[in-house]
Design an enzyme around this catalytic site. Structure first.
Site, PDB file in Angstrom:
ATOM      1  N   LYS A  35       0.852  -1.203   0.000  1.00 30.02           N
ATOM      2  CA  LYS A  35       0.000   0.000   0.000  1.00 30.02           C
ATOM      3  C   LYS A  35       0.884   1.247   0.000  1.00 30.02           C
ATOM      4  CE  LYS A  35      -0.409  -0.185   5.032  1.00 30.02           C
ATOM      5  NZ  LYS A  35      -1.277  -0.592   6.151  1.00 30.02           N
ATOM      6  N   ARG A 130     -11.121   0.252  14.391  1.00 29.18           N
ATOM      7  CA  ARG A 130     -11.138   0.983  13.118  1.00 29.18           C
ATOM      8  C   ARG A 130     -12.077   0.233  12.180  1.00 29.18           C
ATOM      9  NH1 ARG A 130      -4.912   2.021  11.499  1.00 29.18           N
ATOM     10  NH2 ARG A 130      -5.331  -0.096  10.805  1.00 29.18           N
ATOM     11  N   TYR A 256      17.455  29.630   9.087  1.00 31.16           N
ATOM     12  CA  TYR A 256      16.267  30.367   9.534  1.00 31.16           C
ATOM     13  C   TYR A 256      16.123  30.308  11.046  1.00 31.16           C
ATOM     14  CZ  TYR A 256      14.609  30.598   4.713  1.00 31.16           C
ATOM     15  OH  TYR A 256      14.480  30.850   3.378  1.00 31.16           O
ATOM     16  N   MET A 304      13.554  24.423   3.016  1.00 32.67           N
ATOM     17  CA  MET A 304      12.826  23.730   1.951  1.00 32.67           C
ATOM     18  C   MET A 304      13.758  22.901   1.056  1.00 32.67           C
ATOM     19  SD  MET A 304      10.391  25.246  -1.061  1.00 32.67           S
ATOM     20  CE  MET A 304       9.040  25.784  -0.055  1.00 32.67           C
TER      21      MET A 304
HETATM   22  C1  LIG Z   1      -0.557  -1.729   6.662  1.00 34.20           C
HETATM   23  C2  LIG Z   1      -1.120  -2.995   7.088  1.00 34.20           C
HETATM   24  C3  LIG Z   1      -0.287  -4.074   7.397  1.00 34.20           C
HETATM   25  C4  LIG Z   1       1.222  -3.961   7.420  1.00 34.20           C
HETATM   26  O1  LIG Z   1       1.615  -3.302   8.596  1.00 34.20           O
HETATM   27  P1  LIG Z   1       3.158  -3.140   8.990  1.00 34.20           P
HETATM   28  O2  LIG Z   1       3.130  -2.529  10.330  1.00 34.20           O
HETATM   29  O3  LIG Z   1       3.737  -2.204   7.979  1.00 34.20           O
HETATM   30  O4  LIG Z   1       3.762  -4.462   8.921  1.00 34.20           O
HETATM   31  C5  LIG Z   1      -0.876  -5.279   7.717  1.00 34.20           C
HETATM   32  N1  LIG Z   1      -2.221  -5.415   7.749  1.00 34.20           N
HETATM   33  C6  LIG Z   1      -3.046  -4.388   7.460  1.00 34.20           C
HETATM   34  C7  LIG Z   1      -4.513  -4.594   7.528  1.00 34.20           C
HETATM   35  C8  LIG Z   1      -2.529  -3.146   7.145  1.00 34.20           C
HETATM   36  O5  LIG Z   1      -3.361  -2.141   6.865  1.00 34.20           O
END
Ligand SMILES: *Cc1c(COP(=O)(O)O)cnc(C)c1O
Length: 364
Positions: A35, A130, A256, A304
């Site tokens: 993801k 969630r 800065y 930046m």
């Molecule tokens: C992102 C995610 C993972 C992976 O989590 P990590 O902490 O990066 O290993 C696993 N299961 C679900 C449902 C996730 O959303």
């Protein structure tokens, strides 16, 4: 000449980290979680290193299409399932497996027309609050799904809130065991933290593990453990060069807000990397950085397009010298992304994901 900044994705390190995860959960199948564009690495760039996984898990449908476009015919799982009815058409067409976490998703499936029944992952809310069905509603959701001609196989899934910390996973494990007792189907529970810290327990490994961050060479439980403690290697390097050198006298300030004042003569390097490249602006004086592979520190504020670094331990550094913001230096030294993240009050995940579009990325 292009601006001297470059990120590199390390194919061999991805492969190595995936193997480390397999070592932790030897009898489980592994979803490589890709993801957020493979945690900022780029799905296409990470694919070669991760193609040894048993499946790819993600949540954006466009990213699922990209995984299929790479020629991957194995399992692809949508971790949040579909967002609207027509997403199911893409699931049918690309043979995506999808999470079902709420009644609305079952309703959509019930009216979906498909030749090929779908494989779904029914998600239990084991305390994270969630996504997922409450334990008391889980069995009736399973029964409803099981009666649908659109559904082929039902797998069982939950996600831990505290696998990386002292609360641990015992309470949600008990909730999951109870809610799924005697239900058929494969099980998947563990993210990276659960896989590395708790997978000596076969029930935790289950049939599939879902590592993300570990595959990308960052420790899910830093600073309790470092990536090196877990045998993980950095998969992303962010490197730039010194574009100017300044000689400070006592009392001179840098950048800065003049947040840093030299108390003795000090040589500093000005580096072609700033917050617009994804380097966190919250990093302050003292944040570790490698110059020519030698560890030194940031001084003054991140701007930046530039950061300023103390050259005391590297007296031969000059314009053009290599600076490693995180990852692997030319001399083989490493700077863990987790250390930089901690200086910014965040986690390695956020830094990888925030690598900016303007940074050219290579693969080695
Ligand atoms: C992102 C995610 C993972 C992976 O989590 P990590 O902490 O990066 O290993 C696993 N299961 C679900 C449902 C996730 O959303």
């Amino acid at each position: 000449m292009p601006r001297p900044i470059q990120a590199t994705i390390h194919t061999e390190a991805l492969r190595h980290n995936l193997a480390q995860v397999r070592r932790a959960a030897p009898d489980a199948k592994v979803w490589a979680v890709v993801k957020a564009n493979a945690y900022g690495h780029g799905i296409e760039r990470a694919f070669e290193g991760l193609r040894g996984a048993d499946g790819f898990a993600l949540l954006d449908l466009a990213e699922a299409e990209r995984v299929r476009a790479l020629g991957w015919r194995g399992p692809v799982l949508l971790l949040e399932g579909v967002f609207e009815q027509r997403d199911l058409e893409l699931c049918s067409r690309l043979e995506l497996w999808h999470t079902v976490h709420c009644d609305a998703q079952i309703d959509m499936l019930a009216t979906h027309k498909t030749q090929r029944p779908h494989r779904v992952f029914l998600k239990l809310n084991s305390g994270m609050n969630r996504l997922g069905f409450a334990p008391a509603a889980y069995r009736s959701a399973w029964t409803r799904l099981n009666a649908l001609p659109q559904v082929d196989e039902i797998s069982l899934m939950t996600h831990f809130s505290d696998a990386d910390g002292p609360r641990g996973i015992a309470p949600p494990m008990a909730v999951f065991a109870d809610a799924t007792r005697e239900l058929p189907g494969e099980r998947t529970l563990s993210n990276s933290a659960a896989t590395l810290r708790h997978a000596t327990d076969a029930a935790v490994r289950a049939d599939w593990v879902r590592p993300g961050i570990a595959v990308y060479g960052s420790a899910p439980d830093f600073p309790e453990h470092s990536a090196a403690d877990w045998g993980l290697q950095p998969t992303m390097t962010l490197a730039a060069k010194i574009i100017a050198v300044q000689q400070l006298q006592p009392g001179d300030t840098v950048g800065y807000g003049s947040s840093f004042t030299a108390d003795a003569p000090l040589r500093i390097g000005v580096v072609a990397c700033g917050y617009a490249d994804g380097y966190p602006r919250h990093c302050s004086t003292g944040t570790p950085v490698l110059v020519n592979g030698v560890r030194t520190r940031l001084v003054g504020r991140v701007s930046m397009d530039m950061v300023t670094v103390d050259l005391t331990p590297v007296p031969d550094a000059r314009q053009g010298t290599e600076v490693t913001l995180w990852g692997r230096a030319g001399n083989g030294a490493w700077l863990a992304i987790d250390e930089v993240a901690r200086s910014a009050g965040t986690v390695g995940y956020e830094l990888m994901c925030a690598l900016a579009q303007r940074v050219p990325v290579g693969v080695d």
